[in-house]
Design an enzyme around this catalytic site. Structure first.
Site, short mmCIF file in Angstrom:
data_model
loop_
_atom_site.label_atom_id
_atom_site.label_comp_id
_atom_site.label_asym_id
_atom_site.label_seq_id
_atom_site.Cartn_x
_atom_site.Cartn_y
_atom_site.Cartn_z
N GLU A 177 0.79 -1.22 0.00
CA GLU A 177 0.00 0.00 0.00
C GLU A 177 0.82 1.28 0.00
O GLU A 177 0.79 2.07 0.96
CB GLU A 177 -0.97 -0.01 1.18
N GLU B 73 -5.82 -8.21 0.27
CA GLU B 73 -6.42 -7.98 1.59
C GLU B 73 -7.87 -7.63 1.39
O GLU B 73 -8.22 -6.90 0.46
CB GLU B 73 -5.77 -6.80 2.34
C1 PNW Z 1 -4.57 -2.13 5.37
N1 PNW Z 1 -8.22 2.89 3.69
O1 PNW Z 1 -4.52 -0.77 5.40
C2 PNW Z 1 -3.21 -2.55 5.89
O2 PNW Z 1 -2.41 -3.15 4.90
C3 PNW Z 1 -3.25 -3.39 7.11
O3 PNW Z 1 -2.00 -3.37 7.73
C4 PNW Z 1 -4.36 -2.90 8.02
O4 PNW Z 1 -4.35 -3.52 9.26
C5 PNW Z 1 -5.67 -3.17 7.31
O5 PNW Z 1 -5.71 -2.53 6.05
C6 PNW Z 1 -6.90 -2.73 8.08
O6 PNW Z 1 -6.92 -1.36 8.27
C7 PNW Z 1 -5.51 0.06 4.98
O7 PNW Z 1 -8.32 3.97 4.32
C8 PNW Z 1 -5.56 1.29 5.59
O8 PNW Z 1 -8.92 2.69 2.66
C9 PNW Z 1 -6.46 2.23 5.14
C10 PNW Z 1 -7.31 1.93 4.10
C11 PNW Z 1 -7.26 0.70 3.49
C12 PNW Z 1 -6.35 -0.24 3.94
#
Ligand code: PNW
Length: 589
Positions: free
Chosen positions: A277, A490
């Site tokens: 990400e 994910e």
């Molecule tokens: C992912 N959004 O992050 C990460 O890869 C993980 O480490 C995290 O625990 C998981 O999602 C849950 O949050 C994201 O704002 C953070 O769209 C933010 C977003 C999406 C994924």
């Protein structure tokens, strides 16, 4: 253990004063013209305050972090068979010995849907969020260790990654529990700081041995290991030396780290993700908290693009190297973001949606899958402060991925900002600048102002169950950034209020998460039936874990973890059974 090898010639800057400089700036405090102030003390010519120190990993921890919590269990736990009673699905799914008298509505199967046999039914996790053992066996500190320990309020519940799931010692049991549920792929991340405690320089063989055993354990249980090189845990020293992703030196250091990982694990790991990400890294982890890290005077709003540029170059170079070291591998970076639905069918909203793609997914996907370069909207913005990619760089970037890996959790609406796009683009103080796309989670009045779907926990306001948009999402990716396959690297859900429940048996019923996985699997089946080559689903996450700045206050696990030591016991939630049941129902026989 103490790493005896020292890492030479570390340049510590005075501006990292909270962390390091107090150890030696007291030596001189003269006030000369051009002096600056460090912790209220005038210091002349701060750039002269540079020293060559020889430090051990322990010194590094002492400088940056200080003491850490240590789990009760600090040796590897052997796996024990999962008790068969723990594998009984909740009553609405199975009929395993529940007393008669209940009536369960019949679940009809759509016979035209199926998962191919080779489909990866997987789960995902990340080192910092699950491992704990923060200071063990030669690991160096990462920016997350430092920030969570030092920056007041960095995590909303003041948690740290010191122990979390203690997966560093419990991975054998964790992997056995996945296998018992029928999971066939495990996506984990390698902690850069375990392989290179200093970010670069000497390699820590204990770190190598650890991941060797994680990988071997996966294989022992017929689980395909998938490794991510960078899931946000930047070696603290590299952040301090040159700004982490803000410094172009990161490209070589990351590539060297990747080289060691590919060459030591590539005989068994064939699925690699370089960077998790980039959008989230660059837009929400930079700028680093002020006063704790060396400051490189890059304006805040520009930092994300400097970061994005270096990430693209580092990813592309690591991709090329990976293909040469592990030719039979598949390698990609993990992109992320929700599906972007125009709020209305106006052309202004369509333009806002395009800008939203450009400044999110497209920022990384266009260069890698389409053009070697950023979208023109992004280039228009960055050209005033960043050099363009050279044609040689573009060549390295373009095609640096074997598949499209997407962390596809949700969807949201986009629309034109109130001021209009043109005036926003001309006004850098507009809060939506530079993307100038406004967003919302609710349909418009003509659709009754409904939220796009049921919301996750209030601490994850970005997340709704929006699985009905998933097939459109996949078709968008498939046509916009064509690649041989798509992996959902994910997806997952934070059940509302879960952390305020107290009874185990109530926590294990997670109805909205369960419906999310149910509907999501159906949505994948629809996409597959439409001819889109989705080859993996990696659910986030297999255990409750440290949710970054939200600490342990929100939960993404399909297994509950009792975080009270010494328990750290895991229990399957209903959603885990829903997830694997959908697969079992639809996988080709
Ligand atoms: C992912 N959004 O992050 C990460 O890869 C993980 O480490 C995290 O625990 C998981 O999602 C849950 O949050 C994201 O704002 C953070 O769209 C933010 C977003 C999406 C994924």
């Amino acid at each position: 253990m103490r790493i005896s090898k020292v890492h030479k010639a570390l340049l510590f800057a005075t501006s990292a004063r909270h962390v390091i400089a107090q150890n030696y700036t007291n030596a001189s405090t003269s006030t000369e013209p051009g002096s600056t102030t460090v912790n209220g003390t005038a210091v002349a010519n701060p750039s002269a305050f540079v020293t060559n120190l020889q430090v051990s990993v322990d010194d590094l921890w002492d400088f940056f972090v200080g003491p850490v919590d240590v789990a009760n269990t600090t040796t590897t736990v052997q796996a024990t068979p999962v008790p068969s009673n723990d594998l009984i699905p909740p009553p609405y799914i199975g009929n395993y010995g529940f007393p008669p008298g209940r009536q369960v509505p019949m679940v009809t199967k759509n016979e035209s849907w199926s998962f191919p046999k080779a489909f990866h039914l997987g789960v995902a996790g990340a080192a910092f969020q699950i491992e704990g053992a923060a200071r063990a066996e030669g690991k160096g500190p990462s920016t997350w260790d430092v920030n969570m320990h030092r920056v007041p309020g960095f995590a909303l519940d003041n948690s740290t990654g010191d122990i979390t799931d203690n997966n560093y010692y419990m991975y054998k049991q964790d992997i056995a529990r996945l296998a018992a549920m029928g999971i066939n792929a495990y996506s984990f991340s390698i902690a850069w700081t375990r392989l290179f405690p200093f970010g670069s320089g000497p390699v820590n063989e204990l770190g190598i041995a650890h991941y060797n055993d994680v990988i071997d354990t996966c294989i022992q249980y017929n689980i395909t290991p998938m490794a991510t090189l960078y899931h946000w845990d930047m070696p603290a020293l590299l952040q301090n030396k040159y700004g982490g992703w803000l410094g172009e030196e990161i490209v070589e250091d990351f590539t060297e780290y990747a080289r060691v990982a590919y060459s030591r694990f590539g005989d068994r790991v064939k699925h690699w993700f370089t960077i998790n990400e980039p959008i989230v890294i660059c837009t929400s982890q930079y700028p680093m908290p002020e006063g704790y890290w060396r400051n490189f005077s890059i304006p805040d709003i520009q930092q994300q693009f400097v970061c994005g540029r270096n990430i693209l170059l580092a990813h592309a170079q690591a991709y090329r190297l990976g293909k040469s070291i592990v030719p039979d591998s598949s390698i990609a970076f993990k992109n992320n973001g929700g599906y972007k639905v125009p709020l209305t069918n106006s052309s202004a909203d369509a333009e806002a949606v395009q800008r939203a793609w450009d400044f999110n997914e497209g920022w990384f996907a266009d260069p890698v899958y389409l053009t070697g370069d950023w979208p023109s909207t992004v280039n228009d913005y960055v050209s005033s402060f960043l050099p363009p990619f050279t044609s040689q760089q573009k060549e390295v970037i373009l095609g640096s991925s074997d598949l499209f890996a997407h962390d596809a959790y949700t969807a949201q609406f986009y629309m034109v900002p109130d001021a209009g796009i043109e005036s926003c683009v001309a006004n850098s103080s507009n809060p939506l600048y530079p993307s100038c796309a406004n967003s919302t989670y609710t349909y418009g009045p003509a659709q009754g102002n409904w939220a796009i779907g049921p919301s996750a926990d209030a601490r994850a306001p970005w997340l709704h169950r929006a699985t009905d948009w998933f097939p459109a999402f996949m078709s968008y990716i498939n046509t916009t950034w064509p690649s041989p396959s798509i992996q959902i690297t994910e997806f997952g859900f934070a059940e509302p209020f879960e952390s305020s429940k107290t009874l185990l048996q109530d926590i294990l019923w997670d109805p909205i998460r369960a419906s999310y996985y149910h509907d999501y699997m159906e949505a994948i089946l629809i996409s597959l039936s439409e001819g889109i080559n989705i080859t993996a689903a990696l659910a986030w996450s297999f255990v409750d874990n440290l949710e970054w700045n939200s600490g342990f206050s929100i939960r993404f696990g399909m297994q509950y973890v009792n975080f009270t030591e010494p328990s750290l016991e895991r229990h399957y939630k209903a959603s885990f059974f829903e997830y694997t049941n959908m697969y079992k129902m639809y996988v080709e026989q």
